[in-house]
Design a protein around this motif. Sequence first.
Motif, PDB file in Angstrom:
ATOM      1  N   LEU A 442       3.593  26.741 -28.232  1.00 28.00           N
ATOM      2  CA  LEU A 442       4.428  27.923 -28.040  1.00 28.00           C
ATOM      3  C   LEU A 442       5.756  27.782 -28.782  1.00 28.00           C
ATOM      4  CD1 LEU A 442       3.868  28.594 -24.224  1.00 28.00           C
ATOM      5  CD2 LEU A 442       2.774  29.729 -26.167  1.00 28.00           C
ATOM      6  N   PRO A 443       6.233  28.863 -29.400  1.00 29.94           N
ATOM      7  CA  PRO A 443       7.546  28.834 -30.048  1.00 29.94           C
ATOM      8  C   PRO A 443       8.646  28.479 -29.053  1.00 29.94           C
ATOM      9  CG  PRO A 443       6.322  30.792 -30.710  1.00 29.94           C
ATOM     10  CD  PRO A 443       5.541  30.156 -29.594  1.00 29.94           C
ATOM     11  N   ILE A 444       9.648  27.747 -29.512  1.00 33.74           N
ATOM     12  CA  ILE A 444      10.761  27.323 -28.677  1.00 33.74           C
ATOM     13  C   ILE A 444      11.982  28.167 -29.019  1.00 33.74           C
ATOM     14  CG2 ILE A 444      12.222  25.391 -27.967  1.00 33.74           C
ATOM     15  CD1 ILE A 444       9.994  23.513 -28.941  1.00 33.74           C
ATOM     16  N   GLY A 445      12.605  28.736 -27.999  1.00 29.15           N
ATOM     17  CA  GLY A 445      13.737  29.618 -28.208  1.00 29.15           C
ATOM     18  C   GLY A 445      14.846  28.983 -29.031  1.00 29.15           C
ATOM     19  N   GLY A 446      15.242  29.657 -30.123  1.00 30.45           N
ATOM     20  CA  GLY A 446      16.323  29.181 -30.971  1.00 30.45           C
ATOM     21  C   GLY A 446      16.009  27.954 -31.778  1.00 30.45           C
ATOM     22  N   VAL A 447      14.737  27.518 -31.786  1.00 25.18           N
ATOM     23  CA  VAL A 447      14.381  26.260 -32.453  1.00 25.18           C
ATOM     24  C   VAL A 447      13.322  26.445 -33.534  1.00 25.18           C
ATOM     25  CG1 VAL A 447      13.441  23.927 -32.133  1.00 25.18           C
ATOM     26  CG2 VAL A 447      15.012  24.885 -30.433  1.00 25.18           C
ATOM     27  N   ASP A 448      12.175  27.053 -33.189  1.00 30.43           N
ATOM     28  CA  ASP A 448      11.105  27.110 -34.181  1.00 30.43           C
ATOM     29  C   ASP A 448      10.211  28.333 -33.973  1.00 30.43           C
ATOM     30  OD1 ASP A 448       9.392  26.526 -32.055  1.00 30.43           O
ATOM     31  OD2 ASP A 448       9.031  24.452 -32.654  1.00 30.43           O
ATOM     32  N   GLY A 449       9.262  28.471 -34.899  1.00 27.15           N
ATOM     33  CA  GLY A 449       8.274  29.544 -34.818  1.00 27.15           C
ATOM     34  C   GLY A 449       8.905  30.917 -34.781  1.00 27.15           C
ATOM     35  N   SER A 450       8.231  31.850 -34.119  1.00 29.05           N
ATOM     36  CA  SER A 450       8.707  33.231 -34.077  1.00 29.05           C
ATOM     37  C   SER A 450       9.893  33.418 -33.143  1.00 29.05           C
ATOM     38  CB  SER A 450       7.559  34.164 -33.662  1.00 29.05           C
ATOM     39  OG  SER A 450       6.996  33.750 -32.430  1.00 29.05           O
ATOM     40  N   LEU A 451      10.337  32.354 -32.459  1.00 33.18           N
ATOM     41  CA  LEU A 451      11.577  32.398 -31.669  1.00 33.18           C
ATOM     42  C   LEU A 451      12.705  31.622 -32.336  1.00 33.18           C
ATOM     43  CD1 LEU A 451      10.447  31.993 -27.928  1.00 33.18           C
ATOM     44  CD2 LEU A 451      11.404  34.030 -29.023  1.00 33.18           C
ATOM     45  N   GLY A 452      12.461  31.102 -33.528  1.00 32.73           N
ATOM     46  CA  GLY A 452      13.460  30.271 -34.194  1.00 32.73           C
ATOM     47  C   GLY A 452      14.766  30.985 -34.470  1.00 32.73           C
ATOM     48  N   GLY A 453      14.698  32.293 -34.732  1.00 35.34           N
ATOM     49  CA  GLY A 453      15.903  33.053 -35.046  1.00 35.34           C
ATOM     50  C   GLY A 453      16.488  33.787 -33.857  1.00 35.34           C
ATOM     51  N   ARG A 454      15.950  33.554 -32.681  1.00 34.06           N
ATOM     52  CA  ARG A 454      16.425  34.239 -31.483  1.00 34.06           C
ATOM     53  C   ARG A 454      17.043  33.244 -30.490  1.00 34.06           C
ATOM     54  NH1 ARG A 454      11.409  37.872 -29.551  1.00 34.06           N
ATOM     55  NH2 ARG A 454      12.803  38.110 -27.747  1.00 34.06           N
ATOM     56  N   MET A 455      17.694  33.803 -29.464  1.00 30.20           N
ATOM     57  CA  MET A 455      18.251  32.995 -28.366  1.00 30.20           C
ATOM     58  C   MET A 455      19.299  32.003 -28.850  1.00 30.20           C
ATOM     59  SD  MET A 455      14.768  32.410 -26.129  1.00 30.20           S
ATOM     60  CE  MET A 455      13.726  33.822 -25.694  1.00 30.20           C
ATOM     61  N   GLN A 456      20.026  32.375 -29.891  1.00 35.32           N
ATOM     62  CA  GLN A 456      21.050  31.499 -30.448  1.00 35.32           C
ATOM     63  C   GLN A 456      22.466  32.021 -30.222  1.00 35.32           C
ATOM     64  OE1 GLN A 456      20.114  30.849 -34.574  1.00 35.32           O
ATOM     65  NE2 GLN A 456      18.382  29.526 -34.118  1.00 35.32           N
ATOM     66  N   SER A 457      22.597  33.190 -29.604  1.00 32.47           N
ATOM     67  CA  SER A 457      23.918  33.775 -29.412  1.00 32.47           C
ATOM     68  C   SER A 457      24.244  33.854 -27.927  1.00 32.47           C
ATOM     69  CB  SER A 457      23.975  35.165 -30.058  1.00 32.47           C
ATOM     70  OG  SER A 457      22.960  35.993 -29.526  1.00 32.47           O
ATOM     71  N   GLY A 458      25.332  34.553 -27.584  1.00 29.91           N
ATOM     72  CA  GLY A 458      25.791  34.635 -26.212  1.00 29.91           C
ATOM     73  C   GLY A 458      24.996  35.606 -25.363  1.00 29.91           C
ATOM     74  N   CYS A 459      25.445  35.781 -24.112  1.00 27.43           N
ATOM     75  CA  CYS A 459      24.750  36.647 -23.177  1.00 27.43           C
ATOM     76  C   CYS A 459      25.727  37.106 -22.094  1.00 27.43           C
ATOM     77  CB  CYS A 459      23.563  35.926 -22.536  1.00 27.43           C
ATOM     78  SG  CYS A 459      24.051  34.429 -21.623  1.00 27.43           S
ATOM     79  N   TYR A 460      25.294  38.109 -21.329  1.00 22.43           N
ATOM     80  CA  TYR A 460      26.070  38.590 -20.183  1.00 22.43           C
ATOM     81  C   TYR A 460      25.543  37.938 -18.921  1.00 22.43           C
ATOM     82  CZ  TYR A 460      28.048  42.141 -23.191  1.00 22.43           C
ATOM     83  OH  TYR A 460      28.732  42.784 -24.189  1.00 22.43           O
ATOM     84  N   LEU A 461      26.439  37.332 -18.156  1.00 19.44           N
ATOM     85  CA  LEU A 461      26.070  36.698 -16.898  1.00 19.44           C
ATOM     86  C   LEU A 461      27.107  37.049 -15.839  1.00 19.44           C
ATOM     87  CD1 LEU A 461      25.093  33.116 -18.145  1.00 19.44           C
ATOM     88  CD2 LEU A 461      23.520  34.826 -17.229  1.00 19.44           C
ATOM     89  N   GLN A 462      26.628  37.618 -14.760  1.00 21.18           N
ATOM     90  CA  GLN A 462      27.489  37.877 -13.610  1.00 21.18           C
ATOM     91  C   GLN A 462      28.746  38.657 -14.011  1.00 21.18           C
ATOM     92  OE1 GLN A 462      27.902  33.733 -12.393  1.00 21.18           O
ATOM     93  NE2 GLN A 462      25.757  33.556 -12.928  1.00 21.18           N
ATOM     94  N   GLY A 463      28.546  39.666 -14.885  1.00 17.49           N
ATOM     95  CA  GLY A 463      29.644  40.540 -15.253  1.00 17.49           C
ATOM     96  C   GLY A 463      30.555  40.004 -16.327  1.00 17.49           C
ATOM     97  N   ARG A 464      30.212  38.884 -16.954  1.00 13.88           N
ATOM     98  CA  ARG A 464      31.052  38.319 -18.005  1.00 13.88           C
ATOM     99  C   ARG A 464      30.194  37.989 -19.227  1.00 13.88           C
ATOM    100  NH1 ARG A 464      36.124  36.577 -16.496  1.00 13.88           N
ATOM    101  NH2 ARG A 464      36.594  36.751 -14.272  1.00 13.88           N
ATOM    102  N   TYR A 465      30.850  38.036 -20.396  1.00 15.48           N
ATOM    103  CA  TYR A 465      30.152  37.689 -21.618  1.00 15.48           C
ATOM    104  C   TYR A 465      30.455  36.241 -21.971  1.00 15.48           C
ATOM    105  CZ  TYR A 465      28.497  37.487 -26.380  1.00 15.48           C
ATOM    106  OH  TYR A 465      27.825  37.122 -27.520  1.00 15.48           O
ATOM    107  N   TYR A 466      29.389  35.454 -22.200  1.00 13.26           N
ATOM    108  CA  TYR A 466      29.520  34.050 -22.577  1.00 13.26           C
ATOM    109  C   TYR A 466      29.039  33.891 -24.019  1.00 13.26           C
ATOM    110  CZ  TYR A 466      30.207  33.152 -17.620  1.00 13.26           C
ATOM    111  OH  TYR A 466      30.700  33.153 -16.338  1.00 13.26           O
ATOM    112  N   SER A 467      29.927  33.455 -24.880  1.00 16.10           N
ATOM    113  CA  SER A 467      29.578  33.336 -26.301  1.00 16.10           C
ATOM    114  C   SER A 467      28.804  32.059 -26.609  1.00 16.10           C
ATOM    115  CB  SER A 467      30.842  33.364 -27.157  1.00 16.10           C
ATOM    116  OG  SER A 467      31.711  32.302 -26.795  1.00 16.10           O
ATOM    117  N   ASP A 468      28.913  31.059 -25.738  1.00 18.57           N
ATOM    118  CA  ASP A 468      28.213  29.796 -25.953  1.00 18.57           C
ATOM    119  C   ASP A 468      26.770  29.930 -25.473  1.00 18.57           C
ATOM    120  OD1 ASP A 468      27.261  27.243 -26.151  1.00 18.57           O
ATOM    121  OD2 ASP A 468      28.886  26.299 -25.015  1.00 18.57           O
ATOM    122  N   PRO A 469      25.778  29.770 -26.370  1.00 24.59           N
ATOM    123  CA  PRO A 469      24.374  29.915 -25.949  1.00 24.59           C
ATOM    124  C   PRO A 469      23.959  28.923 -24.876  1.00 24.59           C
ATOM    125  CG  PRO A 469      24.528  29.051 -28.197  1.00 24.59           C
ATOM    126  CD  PRO A 469      25.896  29.494 -27.815  1.00 24.59           C
TER     127      PRO A 469
END
Length: 539
Positions: A442-469
């Motif tokens: 299976l592709p690994i998020g932010g690492v290889d395969g069809s997920l290699g280019g994804r899951m490398q940026s920030g996200c929203y958690l509990q009403g706040r934006y976190y820039s560190d993946p």
Amino acid sequence: MYWITHAAALWLVFSAAAYSAEPAKSIPFSEFSKRADQLLRSQTGTQWGQHSFSIASESKTLYSWEADKKAKPASNLKLLTTILSFELLGEDYPFQTGIAFEDTGERFRVYLRGQGDPSLSDSFLTPNGRKNYSNEFLDLLTQKISQKIQNPAKPIELILDDSSFSGTPLGPWPNQYLVKCYSAGVGAFNFGLNCDDVTLHPPATAGKSPSFSERWAPDYFEIKDETNWKKKGRRPSWEGELLSASTFEAVSIQREMDGQISSVLPLWSELVNLSRPAADSKEIVFSGDGLPVGGKPALFRVSVSSMTEYFAKLLKARLEQKGFTVARWQPAAFPAQAGAESISLTDLKSNVYMMNKLSVNHIAESLFRAFSLKQSGHSTYDASREIAKNKLAEKLEISDQDFYYADGSGLSHDNRVTSQLLVKALQFALQRPWWATLEESLPIGGVDGSLGGRMQSGCYLQGRYYSDPKACGLKGNVRAKTGYIGKVITLTGTMKNFQGKRILFSLLTNDFQDLYSNRNHIRSFIHEQVLAELYRTEL
């Protein structure tokens, strides 16, 4: 403007958000369910589509959103094909090509019996890097011929037996797919995903014709040119907006399949239409009006329609490069004689690895066809479809009315599953001895395969934006099969929460407005947002 608008929408979904560098706090599961419900209610409709989500532990369901609603799985169907392949064929199932020899006096006959080996590629992905199995096959065949033939100058006659496969080589796919590489058919003989690279070279002046070149088998295709070239080409539209002339000249576009970049092309190539008059035709038609002269060449990956003929032409050319004289090739039966040998370069687990990491439809269809080949020695789509339906229902202890298995890859829009079925399939797989092999593929998020280019940026958690993946917990943690066909985006796999507890999930989104910006939104701001919240959830 797009990203500002939709980031702001999610900002409101998760309350009054603010930028934060502080570590995100964990939340109870009841809070996760509340936030997931709120997100999906706000992100459902014509633009964002309909969602079927199922989240579970190794033994029980934790969260559902329309989880029993049938949906198109796209390439998430490859997970079911993988599971059935391990159960029906076995991890070590060898993909073989039979070989035998006969010296007639005037000629030296080389018999080959194809059995659907999908691995004869010059760039086959393995856990240890890329392998050139097409050259390895040729080297082994050349070595065997050299050992058997007494006179190297004697003409060789290639006899190819493809009778183990019959019926259509294609799945039930839309007509517009049939010329595309990602929808190439499968047969007893396969080479290079059954695609060839055709490069279109624009003319230097208006009124002239372009030239074409084929990478592997020159003159295999019958190329019909219906293009019209002008000094100043018509500007293409992109996402509904007319591009400026400067953008038209300077920008290259990236074509996408299943979330991956499949090729980078000059922008003018978007004005070219590539078609095939019939599924079994070698004729391909390039058409387009108002194309700009003097542009950079564009490469088109084109599926071949006659796999055995294509394989024979390639093999003939390669043997001649090695110094042999090949008089001709012909389809005929493999001899029933003692001393027949076989060439086998890969097994099932090797093909599963490449299939899932890069979402290779060709391999998935080859495995699907192997179901009936293994059972009866003869392969058809209908027989494999029936085996898949019965065995999946038996293994998962469900009704065969709960799903529809149309092909092996998920390319068909006729396939139907539910997210809870896919999660149940993962729960079943977890108990099998081959689980580690499946998980590794299976592709690994932010690492290889069809997920290699994804899951490398920030996200929203509990009403706040976190820039560190790292705060999102997805990069290097999520292992999942991606999926994309028209108006369908899917993601099914496994991850661990911050406590190290395994979570299984299936996120299916269908019937959205299929624009590039919307696809990015669904992947990043719906699917990955749910997983990021899930990572911080207490179990």
